[in-house]
Every structure is written in C-alpha cells, then in structure tokens.
Design a protein around this motif. Structure first.
Motif, short mmCIF file in Angstrom:
data_model
loop_
_atom_site.label_atom_id
_atom_site.label_comp_id
_atom_site.label_asym_id
_atom_site.label_seq_id
_atom_site.Cartn_x
_atom_site.Cartn_y
_atom_site.Cartn_z
N SER A 1 4.22 11.08 1.31
CA SER A 1 3.94 10.25 2.68
C SER A 1 5.36 10.30 3.19
O SER A 1 6.57 10.41 2.82
N PRO B 1 5.97 7.43 -3.21
CA PRO B 1 5.38 8.62 -2.50
C PRO B 1 6.36 9.17 -1.59
O PRO B 1 6.24 10.47 -1.27
N GLU C 1 0.58 -1.28 -0.13
CA GLU C 1 0.19 0.12 -0.01
C GLU C 1 1.01 1.17 -0.05
O GLU C 1 0.36 2.26 -0.60
N GLN C 2 2.14 1.25 0.57
CA GLN C 2 2.90 2.19 0.56
C GLN C 2 4.25 1.79 -0.12
O GLN C 2 4.59 0.69 -0.14
N SER C 3 5.12 2.62 -0.34
CA SER C 3 6.48 2.38 -1.21
C SER C 3 7.14 3.56 -1.06
O SER C 3 6.95 4.68 -0.91
N SER D 1 5.82 5.25 8.11
CA SER D 1 4.64 4.70 7.62
C SER D 1 4.60 3.79 6.46
O SER D 1 3.84 3.24 6.26
N SER D 2 5.70 3.89 5.79
CA SER D 2 5.85 3.21 4.71
C SER D 2 6.57 1.96 4.56
O SER D 2 6.83 1.14 3.73
#
Length: 263
Positions: A69, A63, A58-60, A73-74
């Motif tokens: 982001s 971003p 969902e995160q990479s 949190s990634s």
C-alpha cells in the motif's frame, strides 16, 4: 522544501524513546511545524500514545514497507494535529519478510520520499534494538536524536549505538549523523544522574541538548490516556520541558523558520 527526517533511537529499552517521539511531535506541531510521526515499533506504543487504537487501524506501516500500500493512504491525523503512520503487532512479521526483498534497508526511505514535501519534520520511533526495522529508520533519516537516562548502564549501551550509527553512515546512508543526546527522566537529587550528565557533556560537548527532561509523574500518566503530556497537563514540568526541547531543535537546525515565526 523537503522534510528533515529524524530517528528517535536507543538500543536500550525503557529510556523514554517513545515518550520523546510523541511529545516532540506534539510540541513541533504546536510550533506550527508540519509533522509526521512514523511508528516503527511492533509494540505500537507511539500509535497508542498518539490517541490511536492500534487494534483498529486499517492501514499501517507494515504493508507500506512491503510495498502493498502507499504511504499517503495509510496516514492518520492524530488528535494533537500531527500525522501518524501507525504500527501494530503485524509489523513483527516484517522482519522475516523483508529479508528476501530487494533494497530491504531502504523501503522506508523510498516510501517517505513520496511525502517529503508535505512536511517540515518527519520523526521515526524505532524499536529498542538494531533490527532490520531500526536499520530502515536509520537509512531513511538525516539525523538521530538519542534519549538518554543518566545512569551507568545507559552509558554502556551508548557506545554500541554510536558504533551502529557509524556503520550505517559508512555503508548505507552518508547523510546520517547524530543530532544530539537528550537527557531524560533526569532527577537532580541523585548524585549518579549528575555524574553521568557531566560525563556526557565532557565526551559529547555541544551534541548534548541544553534542554533536560525531568522525571515527571504527568509524563508517565499521559500515555495511558492516549495523549501527549501537552494535552494531558500543559502546565506540567514535562510539557514545559518538551516544548523547550522542540524550540531548541528548531533553533539548532533552523527548521521551518518562517512557519515557526507565524506561530
């Protein structure tokens, strides 16, 4: 103490760069070093090799580089115990989007500073080209580890890479230096391999790591199972070699000696 940041880089593809990044991360973790692996290659091979499906993240890193982001949190905890900042194909778009962004070469360095005290070692797996992504890796790093196949064309590309590192050192990152060259996929039965190895030792001396990574079937098989070779076959020659390399790196740079002593 702040983390030591190392790029795993080579402008030539297929030289064991990602294999080295994943297995070094797993080996350092097994020696009680708090380790973060940053996948900076749009192919996402380090992500997949760490047991994480790049299609489902969902995160990479994408971003994070664009400031959309925050890095913490990634992060994903890999099955091997190290933290991973994953990549997928959307990272390819960052090349174009970063061009117009202020401090575009330093986006990764700025992001890593927010977690530098959380790790002993941060490894960056760079793409096989001197792109803006690789430039971000080099600008964020204290040193470069260069995986080298002992073959003729590898020597040809090495001079280009060394010159690129010198240019980044001169203009963008005064801390950057070559930590060492790692001989990978080494087959002692081939005369050419030994000849190229001898040339590396002659020209680079003690900047060539003592550890040699052999050509090993288990090393080649492990990524398809989403595992490091340490998890896939811990007694294999490849696993033994990468553990030895991690220890050599720790000894050479005096990384986290107290944590290693407790391992």
């Amino acid at each position: 103490m702040l983390a030591q940041v190392f790029c795993i880089a080579n402008q030539k593809g297929g030289v064991g760069k990602t294999t080295t990044a994943v297995n070094l991360a797993a080996s350092l973790t097994s020696l009680d070093c708090r380790t973060l692996l940053v996948d900076l290659d749009p192919q996402g091979n380090a992500t997949m090799g760490s047991g994480v499906d790049k299609a489902e993240v969902e995160q990479s890193v994408y971003p994070v580089l664009l400031g959309l982001s925050d890095l913490k949190s990634s992060l994903i905890r890999s099955p091997a115990g190290y933290d991973l900042l994953p990549a997928n194909r959307e990272l390819a778009g960052a090349e174009v989007e970063l061009v117009s962004i202020e401090r575009r070469e330093h986006r990764l360095r700025d992001a890593l500073r927010t977690v530098a005290s959380d790790y002993d070692v941060i490894l960056i797996d760079c793409p096989p080209s001197l792109s803006l992504l690789t430039l971000n890796g080099l600008c964020a790093a204290h040193g470069v580890v260069i995986p080298m196949q002992c073959e003729y064309f590898a020597l040809e590309g090495l001079s280009d890479l060394v010159n690129s590192i010198k240019r980044v050192h001169g203009g963008l990152n005064k801390d950057l230096k070559i930590i060492g060259l790692l001989r990978v996929m080494f087959d002692p039965r081939m005369t050419l391999s030994q000849q190229v190895s001898d040339q590396l030792l002659k020209h680079f001396g003690d900047r060539v790591f003592n550890t040699v990574i052999p050509r090993n079937v288990r090393l080649a098989e492990a990524p398809s199972h989403g595992q490091s070779v340490l998890a896939y076959d811990p007694s294999s020659r490849g696993a033994v070699a990468y553990r030895a390399f991690a220890q050599e790196l720790i000894d050479r740079l005096k990384l986290a000696p107290q944590r290693v002593a407790q391992a």
